[in-house]
Enzyme design. Structure first.
Site, short mmCIF file in Angstrom:
data_model
loop_
_atom_site.label_atom_id
_atom_site.label_comp_id
_atom_site.label_asym_id
_atom_site.label_seq_id
_atom_site.Cartn_x
_atom_site.Cartn_y
_atom_site.Cartn_z
N ASP A 44 0.84 -1.20 0.00
CA ASP A 44 0.00 0.00 0.00
C ASP A 44 0.88 1.26 0.00
O ASP A 44 0.36 2.38 -0.08
CB ASP A 44 -1.02 0.00 1.15
CG ASP A 44 -0.38 0.03 2.52
OD1 ASP A 44 0.86 -0.07 2.61
OD2 ASP A 44 -1.11 0.14 3.52
N ASP A 83 -1.45 -6.16 -0.51
CA ASP A 83 -1.45 -5.49 0.80
C ASP A 83 -2.84 -4.94 1.07
O ASP A 83 -3.36 -4.13 0.30
CB ASP A 83 -0.44 -4.32 0.74
CG ASP A 83 0.15 -4.00 2.08
OD1 ASP A 83 -0.19 -4.67 3.07
OD2 ASP A 83 1.01 -3.09 2.13
N LYS A 113 -1.40 -9.35 2.94
CA LYS A 113 -0.69 -8.87 4.13
C LYS A 113 -1.60 -7.86 4.83
O LYS A 113 -2.30 -7.09 4.17
CB LYS A 113 0.63 -8.21 3.74
CG LYS A 113 1.36 -7.58 4.93
CD LYS A 113 2.74 -7.09 4.58
CE LYS A 113 2.79 -5.70 3.97
NZ LYS A 113 2.20 -4.62 4.80
N GLU A 182 8.72 -4.04 10.81
CA GLU A 182 9.13 -2.73 10.27
C GLU A 182 9.51 -1.78 11.41
O GLU A 182 8.76 -1.65 12.40
CB GLU A 182 7.99 -2.11 9.43
CG GLU A 182 8.37 -0.72 8.90
CD GLU A 182 7.44 -0.17 7.83
OE1 GLU A 182 6.51 -0.87 7.41
OE2 GLU A 182 7.68 0.98 7.39
O1 KIV Z 1 3.40 -1.08 1.65
C1 KIV Z 1 4.54 -1.52 1.72
O2 KIV Z 1 5.38 -1.32 0.83
C2 KIV Z 1 4.89 -2.28 2.92
C3 KIV Z 1 6.33 -2.60 3.13
C4 KIV Z 1 7.05 -1.42 3.63
C5 KIV Z 1 6.49 -3.77 4.05
O3 KIV Z 1 4.03 -2.58 3.69
#
Ligand code: KIV
Length: 281
Positions: A44, A83, A113, A182
């Site tokens: 995201d 995501d 995710k 993170e």
């Molecule tokens: O959105 C994204 O790119 C992420 C990564 C930083 C893990 O969640």
């Protein structure tokens, strides 16, 4: 054949490091796939690094699905993770299941995710029970940036560190196949990584994680609004793009582009006929 979540879990058991990158479009994901990257996240982070929003909070399910489809079309081998955007899973479990399912059914991703630890464990369990693989994400969770008061490293106090450890264990018990850490101090990442049977993937979480993820436009110097401390720049595409655009502009001005090589000709007789017609008009 694509990498599966079992291949990823096995990589931890075999002590093989896991590389994961973000991608948001067809040509880029194709290059990463050809380079052999085993996991591609349609993050995201799309919100900021591609769409120009202020934070990830602004990106929608429709935007995420649109970009996930393109990444799926560009790849043959990588495991593609969609995501889940802000408000697509936080309100209630059935909304979360439905939206997770959309990533697989409508966009062709193989996993999703989502952000959050203990408090999201029940949601993760329910999604996994529907047959949808879930990657967790704890520590600095950008969708909570306004609650966290900025993009700050998490787990620095004993209490916060203990909570992150509990979060990681809760996600593993809920069936997550892997967890992104993170913005977590390296010693805490080491403890979490040693505690878990599933792989940890770090970003700003030190070298002790089982794998690493980077946001591709940061890594290749394509997104230049700001560079997070955890990002390492492996290329400077912004300069390559700007230099190419400047050369193009100069050649257009000088009429040295296009040359015969980039142009098309036509049949001599058709040309002669056209010249005659032009005279009569
Ligand atoms: O959105 C994204 O790119 C992420 C990564 C930083 C893990 O969640």
């Amino acid at each position: 054949m694509r990498y599966t979540i079992n291949d990823i879990k096995e990589m931890k058991l075999k002590g093989q490091r896991i590389s994961m990158l973000t991608a948001y479009d067809y040509p880029t994901s194709k290059l990463l796939d050809q380079a052999g990257i085993p996991i591609i996240l349609v993050g995201d982070s799309l919100a900021q690094v591609v769409l120009g929003y202020e934070s990830t909070v602004r990106v929608t399910m429709d935007e995420m699905l649109h970009h996930t489809r393109a990444v799926v079309r560009g790849t043959q081998h990588a495991l593609i993770i969609g995501d889940m955007p802000f408000m697509s899973y936080q309100t209630d479990v059935s909304t979360a299941i439905r939206n997770a399912g959309r990533f697989l059914q409508e966009a062709g991703a193989q996993a999703v995710k989502l952000e959050g630890g203990e408090r999201m464990a029940d949601t993760v369990r329910n999604i996994v029970e529907c047959g949808i693989p879930v990657m967790g994400h704890i520590g600095l969770t950008p969708q909570s940036v306004y609650q966290l008061g900025g993009y700050k490293v998490q787990g620095k106090t004993p209490k916060a560190a203990a909570q992150l450890l509990r979060d990681a264990v809760a996600l593993q018990e809920a069936g997550a196949f892997s967890i992104v850490l993170e913005g977590v101090p390296t010693p805490l990442s080491r403890i979490i990584t040693q505690k878990l049977a599933i792989p940890t993937i770090g970003i700003g979480a030190g070298v002790e994680c089982d794998g690493q993820i980077q946001v591709l436009p940061d890594m290749v110097g394509m997104f230049t609004d700001f560079t997070p401390k955890h990002a390492k720049r492996y290329a400077n595409l912004a300069e390559v793009y700007k230099e190419a655009a400047a050369r193009f502009m100069q050649e257009v001005q000088e009429r040295t582009f296009p040359t015969a090589k980039e142009s098309f000709t036509m049949d001599e007789s058709a040309l002669a006929a056209l010249a005659e017609l032009a005279k009569s008009l």
